[in-house]
Design a protein around this motif. Structure first.
Motif, PDB file in Angstrom:
ATOM      1  N   THR A 291       0.831  -1.208   0.000  1.00 41.49           N
ATOM      2  CA  THR A 291       0.000   0.000   0.000  1.00 41.49           C
ATOM      3  C   THR A 291       0.861   1.251   0.000  1.00 41.49           C
ATOM      4  OG1 THR A 291      -1.744  -1.188   1.207  1.00 41.49           O
ATOM      5  CG2 THR A 291      -1.859   1.215   1.195  1.00 41.49           C
ATOM      6  N   LEU A 292       1.929   1.238   0.788  1.00 36.10           N
ATOM      7  CA  LEU A 292       2.836   2.387   0.845  1.00 36.10           C
ATOM      8  C   LEU A 292       3.595   2.563  -0.470  1.00 36.10           C
ATOM      9  CD1 LEU A 292       4.242   1.985   4.473  1.00 36.10           C
ATOM     10  CD2 LEU A 292       2.675   3.762   3.642  1.00 36.10           C
ATOM     11  N   ILE A 293       3.970   1.457  -1.098  1.00 35.07           N
ATOM     12  CA  ILE A 293       4.649   1.550  -2.403  1.00 35.07           C
ATOM     13  C   ILE A 293       3.719   2.172  -3.435  1.00 35.07           C
ATOM     14  CG2 ILE A 293       5.582   0.203  -4.334  1.00 35.07           C
ATOM     15  CD1 ILE A 293       6.746  -1.731  -2.271  1.00 35.07           C
ATOM     16  N   TYR A 294       2.464   1.699  -3.456  1.00 30.67           N
ATOM     17  CA  TYR A 294       1.503   2.254  -4.411  1.00 30.67           C
ATOM     18  C   TYR A 294       1.283   3.747  -4.153  1.00 30.67           C
ATOM     19  CZ  TYR A 294       0.382  -2.684  -5.215  1.00 30.67           C
ATOM     20  OH  TYR A 294       0.464  -4.022  -5.496  1.00 30.67           O
ATOM     21  N   GLY A 295       1.220   4.124  -2.879  1.00 30.74           N
ATOM     22  CA  GLY A 295       0.942   5.521  -2.544  1.00 30.74           C
ATOM     23  C   GLY A 295       2.147   6.419  -2.702  1.00 30.74           C
ATOM     24  N   VAL A 296       3.233   6.092  -1.984  1.00 27.76           N
ATOM     25  CA  VAL A 296       4.417   6.956  -1.972  1.00 27.76           C
ATOM     26  C   VAL A 296       5.165   6.861  -3.303  1.00 27.76           C
ATOM     27  CG1 VAL A 296       6.593   7.452  -0.795  1.00 27.76           C
ATOM     28  CG2 VAL A 296       4.599   6.736   0.531  1.00 27.76           C
ATOM     29  N   GLY A 297       5.300   5.640  -3.847  1.00 27.20           N
ATOM     30  CA  GLY A 297       6.005   5.478  -5.114  1.00 27.20           C
ATOM     31  C   GLY A 297       5.319   6.201  -6.251  1.00 27.20           C
TER      32      GLY A 297
ATOM     33  N   ILE B 195      -3.380  10.266  -1.648  1.00 28.95           N
ATOM     34  CA  ILE B 195      -4.709   9.719  -1.377  1.00 28.95           C
ATOM     35  C   ILE B 195      -5.089   8.697  -2.438  1.00 28.95           C
ATOM     36  CG2 ILE B 195      -7.165  10.279  -1.211  1.00 28.95           C
ATOM     37  CD1 ILE B 195      -6.326  12.997  -0.023  1.00 28.95           C
ATOM     38  N   GLY B 196      -4.868   9.042  -3.709  1.00 25.16           N
ATOM     39  CA  GLY B 196      -5.220   8.128  -4.790  1.00 25.16           C
ATOM     40  C   GLY B 196      -4.402   6.850  -4.772  1.00 25.16           C
ATOM     41  N   GLY B 197      -3.100   6.957  -4.515  1.00 23.26           N
ATOM     42  CA  GLY B 197      -2.240   5.776  -4.518  1.00 23.26           C
ATOM     43  C   GLY B 197      -2.473   4.860  -3.335  1.00 23.26           C
ATOM     44  N   LEU B 198      -2.716   5.426  -2.164  1.00 27.05           N
ATOM     45  CA  LEU B 198      -2.912   4.607  -0.966  1.00 27.05           C
ATOM     46  C   LEU B 198      -4.217   3.823  -1.004  1.00 27.05           C
ATOM     47  CD1 LEU B 198      -1.609   7.107   1.757  1.00 27.05           C
ATOM     48  CD2 LEU B 198      -0.521   4.969   1.075  1.00 27.05           C
ATOM     49  N   LYS B 199      -5.184   4.279  -1.786  1.00 24.66           N
ATOM     50  CA  LYS B 199      -6.444   3.535  -1.897  1.00 24.66           C
ATOM     51  C   LYS B 199      -6.587   2.836  -3.249  1.00 24.66           C
ATOM     52  CE  LYS B 199      -9.272   7.535  -3.291  1.00 24.66           C
ATOM     53  NZ  LYS B 199      -9.760   7.006  -4.573  1.00 24.66           N
ATOM     54  N   LEU B 200      -5.449   2.612  -3.926  1.00 23.01           N
ATOM     55  CA  LEU B 200      -5.463   1.993  -5.252  1.00 23.01           C
ATOM     56  C   LEU B 200      -6.156   0.631  -5.209  1.00 23.01           C
ATOM     57  CD1 LEU B 200      -4.390   2.467  -8.141  1.00 23.01           C
ATOM     58  CD2 LEU B 200      -2.370   1.148  -7.501  1.00 23.01           C
ATOM     59  N   PHE B 201      -7.029   0.405  -6.192  1.00 28.24           N
ATOM     60  CA  PHE B 201      -7.816  -0.828  -6.213  1.00 28.24           C
ATOM     61  C   PHE B 201      -7.963  -1.405  -7.622  1.00 28.24           C
ATOM     62  CE2 PHE B 201     -11.970  -2.918  -6.715  1.00 28.24           C
ATOM     63  CZ  PHE B 201     -11.864  -3.927  -5.774  1.00 28.24           C
ATOM     64  N   ASP B 202      -8.491  -0.612  -8.537  1.00 28.11           N
ATOM     65  CA  ASP B 202      -8.887  -1.115  -9.856  1.00 28.11           C
ATOM     66  C   ASP B 202      -7.737  -1.739 -10.630  1.00 28.11           C
ATOM     67  OD1 ASP B 202     -10.164   1.508  -8.998  1.00 28.11           O
ATOM     68  OD2 ASP B 202     -11.720   0.752 -10.329  1.00 28.11           O
TER      69      ASP B 202
ATOM     70  N   GLN C 242      -1.239  -7.576  -2.888  1.00 26.22           N
ATOM     71  CA  GLN C 242      -2.454  -7.062  -2.245  1.00 26.22           C
ATOM     72  C   GLN C 242      -2.190  -5.687  -1.632  1.00 26.22           C
ATOM     73  OE1 GLN C 242      -5.464  -8.318  -2.110  1.00 26.22           O
ATOM     74  NE2 GLN C 242      -5.374 -10.546  -2.248  1.00 26.22           N
ATOM     75  N   SER C 243      -3.167  -4.804  -1.737  1.00 22.74           N
ATOM     76  CA  SER C 243      -3.187  -3.561  -0.962  1.00 22.74           C
ATOM     77  C   SER C 243      -4.272  -3.698   0.090  1.00 22.74           C
ATOM     78  CB  SER C 243      -3.469  -2.366  -1.873  1.00 22.74           C
ATOM     79  OG  SER C 243      -4.814  -2.418  -2.345  1.00 22.74           O
ATOM     80  N   LEU C 244      -4.375  -2.722   0.957  1.00 21.75           N
ATOM     81  CA  LEU C 244      -5.421  -2.780   1.976  1.00 21.75           C
ATOM     82  C   LEU C 244      -6.805  -2.774   1.342  1.00 21.75           C
ATOM     83  CD1 LEU C 244      -3.948  -0.451   4.744  1.00 21.75           C
ATOM     84  CD2 LEU C 244      -4.557  -2.866   5.014  1.00 21.75           C
TER      85      LEU C 244
ATOM     86  N   LEU D 244      -8.233   0.752   9.241  1.00 17.10           N
ATOM     87  CA  LEU D 244      -6.780   0.905   9.194  1.00 17.10           C
ATOM     88  C   LEU D 244      -6.374   1.713   7.963  1.00 17.10           C
ATOM     89  CD1 LEU D 244      -3.880   0.255  10.103  1.00 17.10           C
ATOM     90  CD2 LEU D 244      -4.059  -1.887   8.811  1.00 17.10           C
ATOM     91  N   MET D 245      -6.990   1.415   6.822  1.00 20.19           N
ATOM     92  CA  MET D 245      -6.680   2.154   5.595  1.00 20.19           C
ATOM     93  C   MET D 245      -7.048   3.629   5.739  1.00 20.19           C
ATOM     94  SD  MET D 245      -7.795   1.335   1.648  1.00 20.19           S
ATOM     95  CE  MET D 245      -9.513   1.817   1.842  1.00 20.19           C
ATOM     96  N   PHE D 246      -8.193   3.902   6.352  1.00 21.76           N
ATOM     97  CA  PHE D 246      -8.603   5.291   6.582  1.00 21.76           C
ATOM     98  C   PHE D 246      -7.579   6.021   7.447  1.00 21.76           C
ATOM     99  CE2 PHE D 246     -10.570   8.229   9.610  1.00 21.76           C
ATOM    100  CZ  PHE D 246     -11.028   9.218   8.742  1.00 21.76           C
TER     101      PHE D 246
END
Length: 292
Positions: A72-78, A222-229, A244-246, A269-271
């Protein structure tokens, strides 16, 4: 006595429909999510029991939660880092008087208007093991295809790169708006003082772009940390929990395992992660804006 159209009382009443909609679609589900996280509800049946903090204790002992949080952090911060770095380079280039800059801006921004799920499937057809465009090229030079989407050391970074590719145009547009609001007088004054291109960028452009940088970083986080699609389209979170992400784990837990209580705890936790990281980034960057 009738209120005038511009009276504070009438203007305040206009907030009521918005507050009602927020209460119905934002606040109520949020409160329900907190409540459900203290139960063993399966998400479908009317019967459930209160189990207190058991779901949160279970989360602490979940051997896969560390991998999920890291992803989740990689998707968000990266994604945030690369979207801003590449978006700024595009903006600096396309702010110049060059031919076809309007067309180039459109091409760079175009992926952002595509559904993230569709964008994920487009790239899936490129990376897929059998019949993918990438392996068609690889087989011209090697005997065996490569399965990058099943490689735990590669698939997380591929997902992050796809997310960056799709939304780098949004960062570019925001940076372009910031660049075009900078008066040329600052650059002329710095030229008189003998400043070169690098000095102008570091001492004029970056400080005056601070509001645009703040907007981009917070939105990208915000967009990266909640990445889903994109994750669902490319790997479905696999193999195992490798990508997997949260958000995808929450989806899998709710609909796959029918464990709504634990899924709600993951959602909370994700929030918290998104709220803490984005607010901390916002406060830090706002302080830097004032200092600059």
């Amino acid at each position: 006595m009738r209120m005038s159209r511009n009276s504070p009382g009438l203007l305040n009443l206009m907030y009521v429909p918005v507050l009602l909609l927020f209460s119905l679609f934002i606040y109520y589900p949020f409160i329900q999510g907190i409540r459900v996280s203290f139960t063993n509800w399966d998400g479908f049946n009317a019967n459930y029991s209160w189990i207190g903090l058991d779901n949160y204790v279970r989360m602490l002992h979940d051997k896969n939660i560390g991998t999920v949080i890291r992803n989740t952090l990689i998707y968000g911060v990266g994604s945030t880092f690369f979207q801003n770095a590449i978006g700024l380079m595009y903006a600096l280039l396309l702010n110049q008087s060059i031919r076809t800059r309007g067309l180039t801006r459109t091409i760079v921004y175009l992926p952002a208007i595509v559904s993230p799920l569709i964008m994920g499937y487009i790239w899936y057809f490129f990376f897929q093991f059998r019949g993918g465009a990438l392996n068609d090229i690889v087989l011209l030079f090697a005997e065996k295809p490569i399965n990058l989407l099943a490689n735990p050391d590669a698939n997380v970074w591929i997902i992050m790169a796809v997310n960056t590719f799709q939304f780098v145009g949004v960062a570019m547009i925001i940076f372009l708006a910031g660049l075009q609001s900078i008066s040329k007088d600052y650059y002329e004054a710095s030229s008189i003082d003998g400043a070169g291109p690098v000095s102008k960028f570091l001492n004029v452009t970056l400080p005056l772009l601070a509001p645009s940088i703040t907007i981009n970083i917070v939105l990208n986080l915000i967009g990266g940390l909640k990445l889903f699609d994109v994750i669902i389209a490319l790997t479905k979170g696999g193999p195992g929990y490798a990508s997997q992400s949260l958000s995808t784990l929450m989806y899998k837990t709710y609909f796959g395992a029918q464990d709504a209580g634990y899924a709600a705890a993951l959602g909370n936790l994700m929030f918290l992660m998104i709220a803490i990281i984005s607010v901390a980034a916002l406060l830090f960057l706002r302080r830097k804006e004032i200092q600059s």
